[in-house]
Design a protein around this motif. Structure first.
Motif, mmCIF file in Angstrom:
data_model
loop_
_atom_site.group_PDB
_atom_site.id
_atom_site.type_symbol
_atom_site.label_atom_id
_atom_site.label_comp_id
_atom_site.label_asym_id
_atom_site.label_seq_id
_atom_site.Cartn_x
_atom_site.Cartn_y
_atom_site.Cartn_z
ATOM 1 N N LEU A 91 -0.915 0.638 3.734
ATOM 2 C CA LEU A 91 -1.896 0.383 2.818
ATOM 3 C C LEU A 91 -3.372 0.906 3.571
ATOM 4 O O LEU A 91 -4.097 1.439 2.745
ATOM 5 N N PHE A 92 -3.391 0.650 4.737
ATOM 6 C CA PHE A 92 -4.517 1.204 5.398
ATOM 7 C C PHE A 92 -4.332 2.749 5.504
ATOM 8 O O PHE A 92 -5.540 3.428 5.251
ATOM 9 N N GLY A 93 -3.408 3.247 5.473
ATOM 10 C CA GLY A 93 -3.420 4.941 5.646
ATOM 11 C C GLY A 93 -3.653 5.106 4.193
ATOM 12 O O GLY A 93 -4.143 6.282 3.959
ATOM 13 N N ALA A 94 -3.145 4.585 3.168
ATOM 14 C CA ALA A 94 -3.541 4.658 2.002
ATOM 15 C C ALA A 94 -5.001 4.634 1.410
ATOM 16 O O ALA A 94 -5.510 5.541 0.986
ATOM 17 N N PHE A 95 -5.724 3.702 2.281
ATOM 18 C CA PHE A 95 -7.191 3.758 2.238
ATOM 19 C C PHE A 95 -7.676 5.010 2.564
ATOM 20 O O PHE A 95 -8.786 5.639 1.987
ATOM 21 N N ASN A 96 -7.385 5.513 3.774
ATOM 22 C CA ASN A 96 -7.670 6.626 4.371
ATOM 23 C C ASN A 96 -7.309 7.756 3.449
ATOM 24 O O ASN A 96 -8.285 8.549 3.188
ATOM 25 N N GLY A 97 -6.052 7.798 2.839
ATOM 26 C CA GLY A 97 -5.739 8.811 1.904
ATOM 27 C C GLY A 97 -6.768 8.986 0.928
ATOM 28 O O GLY A 97 -6.817 10.210 0.266
ATOM 29 N N VAL A 98 -6.983 7.813 0.323
ATOM 30 C CA VAL A 98 -7.890 7.890 -1.012
ATOM 31 C C VAL A 98 -9.137 8.436 -0.788
ATOM 32 O O VAL A 98 -9.654 9.225 -1.362
ATOM 33 N N LEU A 139 -0.083 11.462 0.681
ATOM 34 C CA LEU A 139 1.145 10.949 1.136
ATOM 35 C C LEU A 139 1.386 11.250 2.454
ATOM 36 O O LEU A 139 1.780 10.268 3.112
ATOM 37 N N SER A 140 0.632 12.186 3.098
ATOM 38 C CA SER A 140 0.780 12.315 4.489
ATOM 39 C C SER A 140 -0.013 11.322 5.082
ATOM 40 O O SER A 140 0.293 11.094 6.456
ATOM 41 N N PHE A 141 -1.113 10.797 4.592
ATOM 42 C CA PHE A 141 -1.629 9.510 5.476
ATOM 43 C C PHE A 141 -0.824 8.426 5.116
ATOM 44 O O PHE A 141 -0.854 7.514 6.115
#
Lengths: 351, 365
Positions: free
Chosen positions: B135-142, B244-246
């Motif tokens: 989820l935190f990766g997704a936050f960065n990713g967004v 996706l990479s994040f």
């Protein structure tokens, strides 16, 4: 004649909407005042005292100077994360020189400036002439500065040099802003020397960015390197100078920081680079380069430190609240920036 | 004639080796290894000892490198993908590791700070941590992919807030887990004398290699990194690839988080995985991958991670203070990036050519 024509062509454009720089700057200043007024309304009269505001300045004079340098590098399209390390190194070197060697304060100032310049010039050379990514270069710079600080001296200590203490305790009284304390005594409002230095830096840099060839060169290079090159701007030299100025300001900021804390320690100014970047972003400097304003950075630092003050005086004393609030503020401003960017891009596409 | 042909053949082979991406990390590794061999051969001594519980363990500097380099290698996997896709780096991994570790402890301990028994199976705690880090990766990713914010700056947000969030999750308490099984992940499994982290890394590497081999992830990531708009025109979704990479980096972070808390059976929010983001970025750079995105070589990055740990351990062995360590690393970094800068390479090859030409001219004369 041609100038007049230019103005005529330029005039309606300006009326259509504010430029990105002005829009972001306005947002920052409005947010700062809204926050401060909110603090006065909800947190009681503490914030109404001029001294509270001046204390924010006193504590953050070095951050203002460092963030100004950061803004210049960011306007040119780079980044410098070594500034916190340089500040720590400067304060440690000055502390060792003054305390162990019994040195002169003026020589200490010279040392501070030279250390900053050296870092700025080496990093500037690597970034501009060898075309290495600024993030990696200044990452190494940060590592190096932090490591050197511990090599110079491991243990933190307070400086007992008389000449320095005199300088450190010099207070400049601000007339007309004093207040009556609980005992009914009139207390003068004061600022430290560092604040004066910071204000001078802000004014000088503002003038430089706005009205000198070099200052405009920074914007041109950051906005579009290719077209800057075609306009005949020496892109490499401009980049080099932006990093040099940032290093110099980190050196000056380091000495101001040292004057405020009066000690040398390897853990000084930890996270300062991130605060400087955050203040620049909040102040409306775009990371993509070409957009930014020193006045905005100044207000960015003030917003950042005001929010810290509000958080700690609201009783949310647990350390994590400061981090979380700063981060959410940063997040907000970044999103606003990206929306502004998208909007201006659409505009140019329509044209 | 024949000899000259052979020479050119040898030269071509040499040039191929030098230009190969694995050259930089392997050369760095060899230099370090030879340096250690000359300075003190006892560096390579591995002793079979016994832990307090009577289990056999191998110890020695090489084992330390294998053990601690593994954390970096796992991070380097995710960081390589992020670097290749977005052309930037995630500087929040250290802070997110703190969050993942904190989540694991929170799930295992519940609200008690020193539980007698675990409140949940370790695998559940780990899976929760994986979800949270994703989820935190997704936050960065967004922020990076959809709001188009520079990766280093977008991740700056979590870099500032991450450790605070980690402390907040556990209410700033430092829970301690007494179950010895929890220590296996960062230590040794009874009966096996090789650090468990090494096996975890092997599993991770096998998974990522399979993914790269049998899916288009690698190809798509590289094409997005090389030219975003042309890959969009070719029907890819660059924003999603970056996102996706994040998220994948988030999974890697959760694994490292598990190892980190398992080592200590507790957590220190402000110190755990400090500066590890710098080492992870360094591993990617050392692997010869362009930090501005595009092509990547996973093997080189993983090797790079172990080289970094080799360097760190060597410096520790020579009694360099842990605080002074960064200064030496910085010199290595600068030397590396200067060597790999295109301008410097051009200049070097030019001077090399001039030199050889000069020699030839002399020979003719």
């Amino acid at each position: 004649m041609s100038e007049k024509d230019m103005k005529k062509v330029g005039a309606p454009k300006q009326k259509v909407g504010m430029t990105d720089t002005n829009l972001l700057l306005t947002i920052t200043i409005v947010v700062f005042f809204a926050m401060y007024i909110g603090a006065i309304l909800f947190q009681g009269k503490g914030f109404l005292k001029p001294q509270t505001f001046l204390n924010i300045l006193n504590a953050n004079a070095s951050l203002i100077i460092v963030a100004c340098g950061m803004s210049i590098v960011m306007i040119t399209g780079g980044i410098d994360i070594s500034v916190g390390g340089v500040v720590a190194l400067v304060s440690m070197c000055c502390a060792v020189y003054l305390d162990f060697k019994g040195g002169n304060v003026f020589v200490a100032i010279l040392i501070a400036i030279l250390i900053g310049l050296a870092f700025g010039m080496v990093q500037g050379f690597l970034v501009a002439y060898l075309d290495i990514q600024p993030f990696i270069v200044s990452l190494a710079g940060m590592f190096f500065a932090r490591g050197m600080t511990t090599i110079v001296n491991t243990k933190p200590f307070n400086v007992a040099n008389e000449q320095f203490k005199q300088l450190k305790e010099t207070r400049i009284i601000v007339p007309g802003l004093g207040s009556v304390n609980k005992l009914g005594k009139y207390v003068n409002a004061y600022v430290e020397i560092g604040v004066i230095v910071a204000l001078i830096c802000v004014i000088v840099l503002f003038i430089m960015l706005r009205w000198t060839k070099l200052g405009r060169g920074f914007y041109a290079v950051g906005g579009n390197q290719q077209s800057a090159l075609m306009l005949g701007i020496n892109v490499k030299k401009t980049k080099f100078l932006s990093h040099t100025i940032c290093g110099l300001l980190a050196g000056i900021g380091g000495f101001v920081y040292f004057m405020h804390v009066g000690s040398g320690s390897a853990s000084h100014a930890s996270g300062m680079e991130m605060n400087a970047i955050a203040s620049s972003i909040i102040g409306g400097t775009m990371l993509t380069g070409g957009v930014g304003n020193i006045i905005g950075t100044f207000f960015g630092v003030l917003s950042l430190s005001t929010i810290q003050n509000i958080v700690s005086s609201a009783g949310l004393d647990q350390a994590w609240w400061t981090g979380i609030t700063i981060a959410s503020m940063l997040c907000l401003f970044l999103v606003v920036q990206s929306v502004v960017m998208a909007r201006s891009k659409k505009k140019t596409q329509k044209k | 004639m024949a000899t000259s042909k052979k020479e050119t053949g040898a030269k071509a082979v040499l040039g191929k080796i030098v230009r190969h991406q694995l050259f930089i990390p392997v050369a760095a590794l060899l230099i370090l290894a030879i340096f250690n061999l000359i300075a003190d051969p006892s560096f390579y001594k591995i002793t079979l000892g016994y832990s307090n519980d009577g289990n056999p363990i191998l110890s020695g500097y090489i084992m330390t490198i294998l053990d601690y380099g593994s954390e970096l290698a796992i991070l380097a996997i995710g960081m390589t993908l992020v670097t290749a896709a977005s052309g930037g780096q995630d500087i929040s991994v250290g802070a997110t590791i703190a969050i993942a570790g904190s989540v694991i402890l929170r799930v295992l301990c519940g609200t008690e700070s020193r539980p007698e028994t675990l409140k949940a199976p370790i695998i559940v705690a780990f899976l929760v941590a994986v979800v949270v880090s994703m989820l935190f990766g997704a936050f960065n990713g967004v922020l990076v992919a959809y709001f188009k914010i520079q990766p280093m700056v977008a991740t700056l947000i979590l870099f500032t807030a991450g450790r605070s969030i980690a402390a907040w999750i556990n209410n700033n308490e430092l829970p301690i887990i007494s179950d010895p099984k929890f220590g296996y992940f960062g230590g040794f499994i009874p009966g096996i004398p090789i650090p468990t982290t090494f096996f975890i890394t092997v599993i991770c590497v096998i998974i990522i290699m399979l993914v790269l081999k049998f899916t288009t992830l690698g190809l798509y990531t590289q094409s997005v990194g090389i030219n975003e708009s042309s890959s969009r025109l070719n029907g890819l979704n660059p924003a999603f690839i970056k996102f996706l990479s994040f998220v994948i980096l988030g999974i890697c972070v959760a694994v490292v988080g598990l190892i980190k808390v398992s080592r200590l059976s507790t957590i220190n929010y402000s110190v755990v995985a400090k500066d590890i983001e710098m080492d992870a970025i360094l591993a990617v750079a050392l692997g010869g991958n362009a930090l501005s995105g595009g092509k990547f070589n996973m093997t080189a990055s993983i090797l790079g991670a172990y080289v970094i740990q080799f360097l760190t351990t060597t410096l520790y062995k020579f009694k360099v203070q842990s605080d002074a360590l960064p200064a030496y690393k910085a010199i290595v970094v600068i030397a590396l990036v200067v060597m790999s800068a295109p301008i410097v390479r051009d200049w070097m090859s030019k001077t090399w050519k001039n030199l050889t030409k000069g020699n030839k001219a002399k020979e003719v004369a």
